[in-house]
Scaffold this active site. Structure first.
Site, PDB file in Angstrom:
ATOM      1  N   ARG A  56     -19.935 -18.890   1.804  1.00 51.30           N
ATOM      2  CA  ARG A  56     -18.535 -18.657   2.140  1.00 51.30           C
ATOM      3  C   ARG A  56     -17.739 -18.165   0.933  1.00 51.30           C
ATOM      4  NH1 ARG A  56     -14.671 -22.191   6.252  1.00 51.30           N
ATOM      5  NH2 ARG A  56     -12.805 -20.941   5.924  1.00 51.30           N
ATOM      6  N   LYS A  59      -9.530 -23.418   7.129  1.00 53.83           N
ATOM      7  CA  LYS A  59      -8.960 -23.807   5.833  1.00 53.83           C
ATOM      8  C   LYS A  59      -7.459 -24.021   5.996  1.00 53.83           C
ATOM      9  CE  LYS A  59     -11.928 -21.882   2.225  1.00 53.83           C
ATOM     10  NZ  LYS A  59     -11.956 -20.968   1.070  1.00 53.83           N
ATOM     11  N   GLU A  72      -7.238  -7.587   3.253  1.00 56.04           N
ATOM     12  CA  GLU A  72      -8.323  -8.475   3.693  1.00 56.04           C
ATOM     13  C   GLU A  72      -9.313  -7.723   4.577  1.00 56.04           C
ATOM     14  OE1 GLU A  72      -8.960 -11.398   2.644  1.00 56.04           O
ATOM     15  OE2 GLU A  72      -7.098 -12.259   1.891  1.00 56.04           O
ATOM     16  N   HIS A 113      -5.260 -14.940  -6.987  1.00 54.90           N
ATOM     17  CA  HIS A 113      -4.569 -16.228  -7.032  1.00 54.90           C
ATOM     18  C   HIS A 113      -3.874 -16.429  -8.379  1.00 54.90           C
ATOM     19  CE1 HIS A 113      -7.069 -18.273  -3.593  1.00 54.90           C
ATOM     20  NE2 HIS A 113      -6.167 -17.424  -3.160  1.00 54.90           N
ATOM     21  N   GLU A 141     -18.007 -24.469   2.543  1.00 57.89           N
ATOM     22  CA  GLU A 141     -18.318 -23.915   1.222  1.00 57.89           C
ATOM     23  C   GLU A 141     -19.308 -24.782   0.445  1.00 57.89           C
ATOM     24  OE1 GLU A 141     -14.718 -23.049  -0.929  1.00 57.89           O
ATOM     25  OE2 GLU A 141     -14.468 -21.149   0.106  1.00 57.89           O
ATOM     26  N   HIS A 187     -10.040 -12.735  -5.051  1.00 57.28           N
ATOM     27  CA  HIS A 187      -9.107 -13.853  -5.014  1.00 57.28           C
ATOM     28  C   HIS A 187      -8.976 -14.597  -6.338  1.00 57.28           C
ATOM     29  CE1 HIS A 187      -9.253 -12.985  -0.786  1.00 57.28           C
ATOM     30  NE2 HIS A 187      -8.425 -13.951  -0.494  1.00 57.28           N
ATOM     31  N   LYS A 198     -15.949 -12.720   9.586  1.00 59.04           N
ATOM     32  CA  LYS A 198     -15.568 -14.001   9.004  1.00 59.04           C
ATOM     33  C   LYS A 198     -16.216 -15.159   9.760  1.00 59.04           C
ATOM     34  CE  LYS A 198     -12.042 -16.878   7.058  1.00 59.04           C
ATOM     35  NZ  LYS A 198     -10.645 -17.025   6.603  1.00 59.04           N
TER      36      LYS A 198
END
Length: 365
Positions: A246, A147, A189, A257, A241, A253, A231
């Site tokens: 995923r 990503k 994480e 975010h 995704e 998040h 991961k």
């Protein structure tokens, strides 16, 4: 535990690559890159903090090996994840004579990796690139999976691309120079992986929290290797995704975010925002009867042991946070989707649980 490097393989057909993890691996960076497709010209993208520590020295290693090298430095911090910064990098690379054979190397934390990866994905329609993450958060999360991207105002990572690296080189020795708050932010994480995928790993984190906080080399290698493997498993099953698998990685998040956007990407580190987001998501799941109070308490206690915040800072308007969630990439078919735990080690995606419950989950009293 052996000092030999551990290797985690990310199997994605022709886009497969290795993650090498160990102490002192920066000394092997030239071989790591040149043995994977060669390199006659490299561009090292780093930030102002990391350049003096590792970026410039890494570029010098390539020069000593006869590889033309340029170092491009961005300002440290989330505000650099912008289209203006990327445009400056594109232009500088053009001026420096970069072409389709140039190799991009990201040396830094998640911000640098996201920017460098996006530049690599888009310059000359795609350049090979490598990740050399220098923060714990980048080592366990953002450097793995392909990503890349930049932020728009009020919307994190809204412009980007899936662009897998040719390899990830993780030198655990660089964590010795990592500031405490950055180190702790990375642990958010790590905790996430335990909650979403691996109850035994979560229990390991609880049992070894002291050694982890002391940055014990064996403990660090264990948590980095396990995080990368978890991961990689998800990325292999759902690279872009498309199946929803995923999406598990987004635990915490949606709240996180929104928090970052509400604070201008400057008051909270990403891991700190995610830690708060996980606590909110677990409280939301608890209010819906999906998990019990013990599961929430275990998460909060572990996050706080890792010196991470679990409550939304005072002065932030909860209504504004709720509104910002509608600008998240995970909004689908007019519904905000939350990743919520069903137990430690398992999560599922839930669509629009209701504004009242969401707002209540953001309150700790």
């Amino acid at each position: 535990m052996s000092n030999e490097a551990a290797t985690v393989r990310v199997s994605l057909a022709e886009r497969s690559y290795d993650i090498q993890i160990g102490e002192g691996l920066l000394d092997q960076a030239v071989e790591f890159v040149t043995s994977r497709g060669g390199a006659r010209h490299v561009v090292v993208i780093t930030d102002a903090n990391v350049d003096e520590l590792y970026g410039d020295a890494l570029a010098d290693r390539f020069v000593d090996a006869g590889v033309e090298s340029h170092v491009l430095v961005v300002e440290a911090g989330e505000p650099s994840k912008s289209t203006d910064v990327v445009a400056d990098l594109w232009q500088t690379m053009l001026d420096e004579g970069c072409d389709r054979q140039t190799v991009v190397i990201a040396v830094g934390g998640g911000v640098v990796g996201d920017i460098a990866g996006f530049v690599a994905a888009t310059f000359a329609r795609g350049l090979r690139f490598f990740q050399v993450p220098t923060t714990l958060l980048a080592q366990v999360d953002s450097s793995v999976g392909g990503k890349t991207g930049v932020n728009l105002e009020g919307a994190k990572n809204m412009v980007g691309a899936f662009w897998q690296p040719d390899g990830v080189l993780i030198d655990t020795a660089v964590l010795k120079t990592l500031p405490e708050e950055e180190f702790c932010a990375g642990l958010a994480e790590v905790v996430k992986y335990g909650v979403i995928l691996d109850a035994e790993f979560f229990a390991y984190l609880e049992a070894n929290a002291d050694a982890i906080m002391d940055r014990d080399p064996a403990a660090l290698r264990t948590i980095i290797q396990r995080s990368c493997r978890l991961k990689a498993d998800v990325v292999e099953a759902d690279e872009r995704e498309e199946t929803g698998l995923r999406a598990k990685l987004n635990y915490g998040h949606t709240f996180g975010h929104a928090l970052e956007a509400a604070t201008g990407y400057s008051e909270l580190l990403h891991g700190e925002a995610v830690a708060i987001g996980m606590a909110c998501a677990s409280r939301l799941a608890q209010s819906m009867g999906r998990i019990d109070a013990e599961a929430t308490d275990r998460q909060v206690k572990l996050l706080e042991r890792f010196e991470l915040p679990t409550a939304i800072p005072e002065g932030i308007d909860l209504g504004e946070l709720s509104a910002l969630m509608w600008r998240d990439k995970k909004v689908k078919d007019g519904e905000v989707r939350f990743v919520l735990p069903t137990r430690i080690g398992e999560v599922e995606t839930v669509a629009s649980p209701g504004d009242d419950l969401v707002l209540a989950s953001m309150r700790t009293s």
